[in-house]
Design a protein around this motif. Structure first.
Motif, PDB file in Angstrom:
ATOM      1  N   VAL A  27      35.422  23.450  61.836  1.00  0.00           N
ATOM      2  CA  VAL A  27      35.732  23.778  63.227  1.00  0.00           C
ATOM      3  C   VAL A  27      35.261  22.663  64.157  1.00  0.00           C
ATOM      4  O   VAL A  27      35.947  22.306  65.123  1.00  0.00           O
ATOM      5  N   GLN A  28      34.109  22.084  63.856  1.00  0.00           N
ATOM      6  CA  GLN A  28      33.600  20.991  64.675  1.00  0.00           C
ATOM      7  C   GLN A  28      34.518  19.779  64.612  1.00  0.00           C
ATOM      8  O   GLN A  28      34.711  19.069  65.614  1.00  0.00           O
ATOM      9  N   LYS A  29      35.114  19.533  63.459  1.00  0.00           N
ATOM     10  CA  LYS A  29      36.063  18.425  63.337  1.00  0.00           C
ATOM     11  C   LYS A  29      37.286  18.656  64.220  1.00  0.00           C
ATOM     12  O   LYS A  29      37.754  17.743  64.900  1.00  0.00           O
ATOM     13  N   VAL A  30      37.811  19.874  64.185  1.00  0.00           N
ATOM     14  CA  VAL A  30      38.973  20.193  65.021  1.00  0.00           C
ATOM     15  C   VAL A  30      38.606  20.074  66.497  1.00  0.00           C
ATOM     16  O   VAL A  30      39.360  19.502  67.296  1.00  0.00           O
ATOM     17  N   LEU A  31      37.444  20.606  66.860  1.00  0.00           N
ATOM     18  CA  LEU A  31      36.994  20.551  68.250  1.00  0.00           C
ATOM     19  C   LEU A  31      36.851  19.113  68.729  1.00  0.00           C
ATOM     20  O   LEU A  31      37.267  18.763  69.841  1.00  0.00           O
ATOM     21  N   THR A  32      36.276  18.260  67.887  1.00  0.00           N
ATOM     22  CA  THR A  32      36.102  16.858  68.254  1.00  0.00           C
ATOM     23  C   THR A  32      37.441  16.175  68.466  1.00  0.00           C
ATOM     24  O   THR A  32      37.647  15.455  69.452  1.00  0.00           O
ATOM     25  N   ALA A  33      38.376  16.416  67.537  1.00  0.00           N
ATOM     26  CA  ALA A  33      39.688  15.776  67.633  1.00  0.00           C
ATOM     27  C   ALA A  33      40.427  16.184  68.902  1.00  0.00           C
ATOM     28  O   ALA A  33      41.068  15.366  69.568  1.00  0.00           O
ATOM     29  N   VAL A  34      40.338  17.454  69.264  1.00  0.00           N
ATOM     30  CA  VAL A  34      41.020  17.943  70.471  1.00  0.00           C
ATOM     31  C   VAL A  34      40.324  17.432  71.719  1.00  0.00           C
ATOM     32  O   VAL A  34      40.978  17.048  72.708  1.00  0.00           O
ATOM     33  N   SER A  35      39.007  17.381  71.714  1.00  0.00           N
ATOM     34  CA  SER A  35      38.248  16.982  72.897  1.00  0.00           C
ATOM     35  C   SER A  35      38.493  15.528  73.285  1.00  0.00           C
ATOM     36  O   SER A  35      38.556  15.201  74.472  1.00  0.00           O
ATOM     37  N   VAL A  36      38.635  14.649  72.284  1.00  0.00           N
ATOM     38  CA  VAL A  36      38.805  13.222  72.592  1.00  0.00           C
ATOM     39  C   VAL A  36      40.264  12.860  72.839  1.00  0.00           C
ATOM     40  O   VAL A  36      40.567  11.741  73.223  1.00  0.00           O
ATOM     41  N   ASN A  37      41.170  13.787  72.621  1.00  0.00           N
ATOM     42  CA  ASN A  37      42.592  13.526  72.819  1.00  0.00           C
ATOM     43  C   ASN A  37      43.234  14.715  73.539  1.00  0.00           C
ATOM     44  O   ASN A  37      44.157  15.351  73.032  1.00  0.00           O
ATOM     45  N   PRO A  38      42.749  15.068  74.753  1.00  0.00           N
ATOM     46  CA  PRO A  38      43.195  16.300  75.418  1.00  0.00           C
ATOM     47  C   PRO A  38      44.662  16.284  75.812  1.00  0.00           C
ATOM     48  O   PRO A  38      45.258  17.346  75.991  1.00  0.00           O
ATOM     49  N   ALA A  39      45.248  15.117  75.942  1.00  0.00           N
ATOM     50  CA  ALA A  39      46.654  15.055  76.349  1.00  0.00           C
ATOM     51  C   ALA A  39      47.601  15.479  75.237  1.00  0.00           C
ATOM     52  O   ALA A  39      48.794  15.679  75.472  1.00  0.00           O
ATOM     53  N   ARG A  40      47.074  15.632  74.044  1.00  0.00           N
ATOM     54  CA  ARG A  40      47.933  15.963  72.904  1.00  0.00           C
ATOM     55  C   ARG A  40      48.523  17.361  73.019  1.00  0.00           C
ATOM     56  O   ARG A  40      49.651  17.603  72.608  1.00  0.00           O
ATOM     57  N   PHE A  41      47.761  18.314  73.579  1.00  0.00           N
ATOM     58  CA  PHE A  41      48.219  19.704  73.648  1.00  0.00           C
ATOM     59  C   PHE A  41      48.143  20.226  75.077  1.00  0.00           C
ATOM     60  O   PHE A  41      47.253  19.850  75.841  1.00  0.00           O
ATOM     61  N   GLY A  42      49.059  21.127  75.399  1.00  0.00           N
ATOM     62  CA  GLY A  42      49.049  21.746  76.712  1.00  0.00           C
ATOM     63  C   GLY A  42      47.927  22.735  76.897  1.00  0.00           C
ATOM     64  O   GLY A  42      47.534  23.043  78.032  1.00  0.00           O
ATOM     65  N   THR A  43      47.380  23.253  75.799  1.00  0.00           N
ATOM     66  CA  THR A  43      46.302  24.247  75.883  1.00  0.00           C
ATOM     67  C   THR A  43      44.975  23.672  75.387  1.00  0.00           C
ATOM     68  O   THR A  43      44.118  24.402  74.887  1.00  0.00           O
ATOM     69  N   SER A  44      44.798  22.358  75.514  1.00  0.00           N
ATOM     70  CA  SER A  44      43.582  21.709  74.997  1.00  0.00           C
ATOM     71  C   SER A  44      42.311  22.307  75.589  1.00  0.00           C
ATOM     72  O   SER A  44      41.315  22.509  74.883  1.00  0.00           O
ATOM     73  N   ARG A  45      42.320  22.594  76.900  1.00  0.00           N
ATOM     74  CA  ARG A  45      41.119  23.141  77.535  1.00  0.00           C
ATOM     75  C   ARG A  45      40.730  24.477  76.917  1.00  0.00           C
ATOM     76  O   ARG A  45      39.541  24.757  76.691  1.00  0.00           O
TER      77      ARG A  45
END
Length: 549
Positions: free
Chosen positions: A355-373
């Motif tokens: 889960v931490q890996k997924v969280l890290t990947a999303v946090s450093v690339n927030p533009a990738r998804f519309g629901t990143s926040r």
């Protein structure tokens, strides 16, 4: 009619001939994020490096605010973390076919939106089979795949999903990832799915039949999942543990077992991501991983009873029947009877490291998804949850049981910490308290709180849980002084957790009926109305839901 969803431009029929729910964007975004990290781990063992657009930024993410690997791009860290056994000789990019990549099946693809997004946003794919029993849906999938330029990756299929998976049970034919997101219950597809997923493969399952899984129909829940659901405040986490129990039970028939990576309860559905492995010795542990739930109908105190027992005897494991029950005929706190639920999965429902890996990947690339926040908010809470504490209490329910004012969340958490116990929140419920403290400690803390916020005891019924609980003196002196560690980082940072209204009358949609145009859905169930009230800024949303189209 075309619509932009993620990086995919999808053609939608004007009539309700193919099912589509726009508010499931969070579900689809989270799935893309999870499969990407799964691909990163699996393909590294095959000598393939995964490359995600926008991910070469410095990594500076931590709930505590600490910087980790700030001068090192993510891909380089993955290559040098020591976990890879093979030199990376190939790079997998989004939209490109990878011969050593993952074979993915979306069993109930409808418009094919999810599969097209896999092709456009998830690197390291060999093929994506987008299947639907509807011929119109299969034709739409093919058109959408070609329109988005992923026809070389996404293959449309028109078969019964279970039959298709049964045909792929041979080891060489199995899928690395199987995604099941049915309209309602996935129970009829589970048996085929646990056989058709590859060794160590990823199984992604959605359940939207929450009325059944949250306790409104325990007998129906048993017929579908082999577990009796009960009405309780912890119903959302119980639903997660019911589907995990069902998956592990069906996998065990074929000498397979599950390893949960991530399990979330959001909006009107639950979603689990599990890996499936084969091993006769490990399957023997299954009984000790399941538990029955004894829940008091008066005060809500609960106890878990494991179905089996295992003890280590040197290098060997000894298995025996469990002993119990953990409770008497009546509740020791309020004198009321217990209701019996389960069996449910009693082991951790998340893999915190993954889960931490997924969280890290999303946090450093927030533009990738519309629901990143929102993904950041939910996953941050998941990483903070106590792993070995099944289910939870809610502060407002503890207070209503004894008819007193509700203590502030931080003060109640602090009292538990002062008493020497662990405590965390839960992503599944706004006012949840997960703790290793026994019910006796919780009621002692509430008795101490009632002393400073007295209840009019003359108005209490002699047979009420409140009268019985307050008639007993507390055995500890609770301290309600707020501690710094009582407020978790996710709460301090006000991270987004609940869905903000994406559109009017959002929620479960009407089932698609090919050739009949729009159909009207039934009035939303009570559990959905309760869940919507927990959502931020919904006002009187539930009162305005006569139908959902």
């Amino acid at each position: 009619m075309f619509g932009q969803r993620g990086k995919a431009a999808i053609l939608f029929p004007s009539a309700n001939e193919v099912f589509y729910n726009p508010v499931q964007e969070f579900n689809r975004d989270l799935t893309c994020a999870v499969i990407t990290e799964f691909a990163r781990d699996v393909l590294a063992q095959r000598g393939v490096k995964v490359e995600v657009p926008g991910e070469r930024e410095p990594v500076v993410v931590s709930l505590s605010g600490e910087q980790t690997g700030a001068d090192e791009p993510m891909d380089e860290r993955e290559e040098t973390n020591g976990s890879e056994k093979q030199q990376l000789t190939e790079t997998a990019r989004v939209g490109e076919k990878c011969e050593r990549g993952l074979r993915v099946l979306e069993g109930l693809a409808a418009s094919g939106l999810r599969s097209v997004r896999f092709g456009l946003e998830v690197p390291g794919l060999r093929s994506v089979t987008a299947n639907d029993f509807s011929a119109k849906a299969a034709a739409l999938i093919a058109r959408n795949a070609q329109h988005n330029g992923v026809g070389h990756l996404v293959e449309a299929s028109c078969k019964d999903a279970s039959l298709l998976m049964y045909e792929k049970r041979e080891k060489r034919e199995r899928f690395d990832v199987i995604d099941l997101d049915p309209y309602g219950s996935p129970s009829s597809f589970i048996d085929a799915a646990v056989q058709a997923v590859a060794e160590g493969g990823l199984l992604c399952v959605t359940c939207t039949d929450m009325a059944v899984m949250a306790g409104n129909s325990g007998e129906t829940c048993y017929s579908k999942y082999g577990s009796v659901s009960i009405k309780a405040k912890f119903c959302h986490e119980m639903a997660l543990r019911i589907i995990l129990h069902s998956l592990d039970q069906r996998a065990g028939v074929y000498q397979r077992y599950i390893q949960p990576l991530l399990s979330v309860s959001v909006d009107f559905y639950i979603r689990v991501f599990v890996r499936v492995f084969t091993g006769q010795a490990k399957v023997k542990n299954s009984a000790s991983k399941q538990a029955l739930i004894y829940n008091c109908v008066g005060c809500g105190s609960f106890h878990l009873q494991r179905m089996g027992r295992r003890t280590s005897n040197g290098k060997q494991m000894k298995y025996s029947a469990a002993t119990g029950p953990p409770v008497g005929p009546d509740c020791e706190h309020c004198g009321h009877r217990h209701q019996l639920g389960g069996p449910v999965w009693a082991e951790p429902i998340h893999d915190r490291e993954f889960v931490q890996k997924v969280l890290t990947a999303v946090s450093v690339n927030p533009a990738r998804f519309g629901t990143s926040r929102r993904i950041e908010g939910v996953l941050s809470m998941v990483t903070e949850e106590l792993e070995d504490v099944p289910l939870y209490y809610t502060v407002d329910n503890l207070s209503s049981t004894i008819h007193c004012n509700t203590p502030p969340l931080l003060q109640f958490r602090s009292a538990l910490l002062h008493a020497g116990h662990q405590v965390s929140l839960s992503h599944a419920c706004k006012n949840a308290i997960k703790t290793d403290a026994p019910p006796k400690v919780l009621w002692d803390i509430m008795r101490c709180w009632e002393k400073t916020n007295p209840v009019k005891r003359e108005k209490l019924s002699l047979t009420s849980p409140a009268f019985k609980i307050l008639s007993t003196d507390p055995s500890l002196e609770a301290c309600f002084t707020v501690r710094e560690d009582a407020n978790p980082q996710s709460r301090k940072k006000h991270l987004t957790r609940f869905q903000e209204n994406p559109q009017a009358f959002w929620g479960p949609k009407a089932r698609a009926k090919a050739g009949y145009g729009h159909t009207r859905a039934a009035k939303p169930p009570l559990w959905f109305c309760r869940r919507v009230r927990e959502t931020k800024n919904v006002g009187n949303h539930c009162a305005r839901l006569p139908d959902l189209q």
